[in-house]
Design a protein around this motif. Structure first.
Motif, PDB file in Angstrom:
ATOM      1  N   PRO A 187       0.880  -1.085   0.004  1.00 46.04           N
ATOM      2  CA  PRO A 187      -0.035  -0.028  -0.060  1.00 46.04           C
ATOM      3  C   PRO A 187       0.863   1.180   0.067  1.00 46.04           C
ATOM      4  O   PRO A 187       2.075   1.020   0.457  1.00 46.04           O
ATOM      5  CB  PRO A 187      -0.584   0.106   1.147  1.00 46.04           C
ATOM      6  N   PRO A 188       0.343   2.330  -0.348  1.00 48.87           N
ATOM      7  CA  PRO A 188       1.006   3.755  -0.329  1.00 48.87           C
ATOM      8  C   PRO A 188       1.624   4.181   0.933  1.00 48.87           C
ATOM      9  O   PRO A 188       1.149   3.678   2.044  1.00 48.87           O
ATOM     10  CB  PRO A 188      -0.055   4.720  -0.669  1.00 48.87           C
ATOM     11  N   LEU A 189       2.740   4.529   0.942  1.00 54.32           N
ATOM     12  CA  LEU A 189       3.421   4.816   2.373  1.00 54.32           C
ATOM     13  C   LEU A 189       2.720   5.632   3.090  1.00 54.32           C
ATOM     14  O   LEU A 189       2.531   5.557   4.420  1.00 54.32           O
ATOM     15  CB  LEU A 189       4.696   5.532   1.917  1.00 54.32           C
ATOM     16  N   ALA A 190       2.117   6.737   2.697  1.00 55.17           N
ATOM     17  CA  ALA A 190       1.173   7.407   3.688  1.00 55.17           C
ATOM     18  C   ALA A 190       0.291   6.521   4.332  1.00 55.17           C
ATOM     19  O   ALA A 190       0.196   6.682   5.661  1.00 55.17           O
ATOM     20  CB  ALA A 190       0.371   8.444   2.622  1.00 55.17           C
ATOM     21  N   ASP A 191      -0.551   5.798   3.662  1.00 60.23           N
ATOM     22  CA  ASP A 191      -1.563   4.672   4.410  1.00 60.23           C
ATOM     23  C   ASP A 191      -0.747   3.936   5.717  1.00 60.23           C
ATOM     24  O   ASP A 191      -1.260   3.520   6.658  1.00 60.23           O
ATOM     25  CB  ASP A 191      -1.957   3.763   3.469  1.00 60.23           C
ATOM     26  N   VAL A 192       0.667   3.304   5.252  1.00 61.33           N
ATOM     27  CA  VAL A 192       1.419   2.824   6.157  1.00 61.33           C
ATOM     28  C   VAL A 192       1.736   3.462   7.445  1.00 61.33           C
ATOM     29  O   VAL A 192       1.555   3.097   8.702  1.00 61.33           O
ATOM     30  CB  VAL A 192       2.434   2.097   5.489  1.00 61.33           C
TER      31      VAL A 192
END
Length: 406
Positions: A187-192
């Motif tokens: 998943p996108p880094l921001a979501d992580v």
């Protein structure tokens, strides 16, 4: 590897075939394949077993002896954490007192193996069903590890009792192309990163080429090199980052591990922030010694810190070569004695090397468009001697340094 091939390999006859194969050899693979098929072994099973044998041979550089009992995919192996690096990850969780680590995007299970080896319970989560099956095989000897086929971001961390998270978002497309934009990770880094609102103890493995300006202010970012090869960057939060926010470089070579951080005078200031531009070292004239900082030191923006330890300066602004008149031992840079230097000219360089009977030439470069292999052909050297040259800029001029390793 498709699911049908995986299913066949996991059957008793498939596993027995895989375990009986000799150490992989490219030269012998075709002959071995023909021999097995002539004995009536199913061609698809032969192909699957030989593919695994080849991947196991390649995986030995990351997993050592463990590779001989593991299963791999090409993409999974490329992204897998080296076991030695995973051990350093795991020590952070042990030091933080983690009771259950969610390994999100566990891939083939490398980090889960390292955590389990320290007795830390792990819930390894993988969205791809076939990869989750491989992780289950690879973690079969670790009773504290559980593999689950699920979407990592849909996991209810609180309900599972998770108190620490390690995430390794995919950084390759299905075709194998590398993804450099953190927003395009899966998943996108921001979501992580948003997970730290639920679990402050968060560690994230990212590509080492990440733009430091994109890093959050509350992370400790660490770049890791193994035997001089930069293999990853890690973002550490909360109790997993006892160093506090900032940047560091971890260099692993054999059994040795060395960490470089900003000096005490700089640590904790804006200059040491994860997203801050790197400090600049002063530019000096060429001294008696040249030092080439490790790639992890450069990625971490710690060249100026390395220069302080060496009492050195830059050869040229924005080029990571350091020079000093005093030799010093350091694990963070490779040292050379400077034998000569002059403005670059093909004719002069050719004459210089031929005069000295040089036939074997090591070419290093930074800050120049010269292509080493093309230059080697143009030089047409044929002597018995050997030499090392560095192509770079000195005070803005394309130059050659003749050096020898310390």
């Amino acid at each position: 590897m498709d699911s049908a091939a995986l299913t066949r390999l996991l059957q008793p006859d498939g596993w027995a075939l895989l375990e009986k194969l000799p150490p992989y050899s490219e030269e012998a693979a075709l002959r071995l394949s023909d021999g097995l098929r002539a004995r009536g072994v199913d061609p698809d099973l032969v192909s699957a077993a030989l593919t695994q044998s080849r991947l196991r041979a390649r995986a030995a550089t990351k997993f050592g002896d463990f590779a001989a009992g593991m299963l791999f995919t090409q993409h999974g192996l490329e992204q897998a954490t080296r076991l030695g690096v995973g051990a350093h990850h795991a020590r952070r969780y042990r030091a933080a007192g983690s009771q259950l680590v969610a390994d999100l995007g566990c891939g083939l299970g490398g980090d889960a193996m390292a955590l389990s080896a320290l007795g830390i319970p792990v819930l390894a989560v993988e969205a791809d069903e076939a990869t989750a099956a491989l992780a289950t095989v690879n973690l079969r000897f670790f009773p504290t590890a559980t593999v689950r086929h699920a979407d990592a971001l849909e996991l209810d961390l609180a309900a599972e009792g998770v108190d620490a998270v390690f995430a390794d978002p995919a950084r390759r497309t299905r075709s194998g192309r590398r993804v450099f934009d953190p927003a395009a990770y899966a998943p996108p880094l921001a979501d992580v990163l948003a997970l730290r609102e639920q679990v402050p103890a968060l560690g994230v493995k990212i590509a080492p080429g990440v733009d430091r300006a994109e890093l959050p202010a509350d992370t400790h970012a660490q770049w890791v090199s193994v035997d001089g090869d930069v293999v990853e960057a890690g973002l550490w939060f909360g109790p997993l980052a006892p160093e506090g926010p900032g940047r560091s470089a971890l260099l692993l070579a054999g059994e040795d591990a060395h960490t470089l951080t900003e000096s005490d005078a700089v640590r904790g200031t804006d200059a040491a922030a994860p997203h801050a531009p790197p400090r600049a070292a002063a530019v000096r004239d060429v001294g008696d010694y040249l030092y080439e900082p490790d790639g992890a030191v450069i990625r971490a923006g710690l060249v100026a810190r390395c220069a302080e330890d060496l009492d050195a300066g830059l050869l040229s602004e924005d080029i990571a070569y350091l020079t000093t008149d005093t030799p010093a031992r350091t694990p963070f840079a490779t040292g050379y004695r400077v034998l000569d230097h002059f403005v670059f000219s093909l004719k002069r360089l050719r004459g210089y090397l031929r005069e000295r009977g040089v036939g074997r030439l090591t070419i290093k470069k930074r800050g120049t468009a010269v292509e080493p292999e093309k230059l080697r052909r143009q030089l047409s050297l044929a002597g018995e001697g050997e030499a090392t040259i560095v192509l770079t800029r000195l005070r803005g001029r394309q130059s050659v340094l003749v050096v020898e390793p310390l």
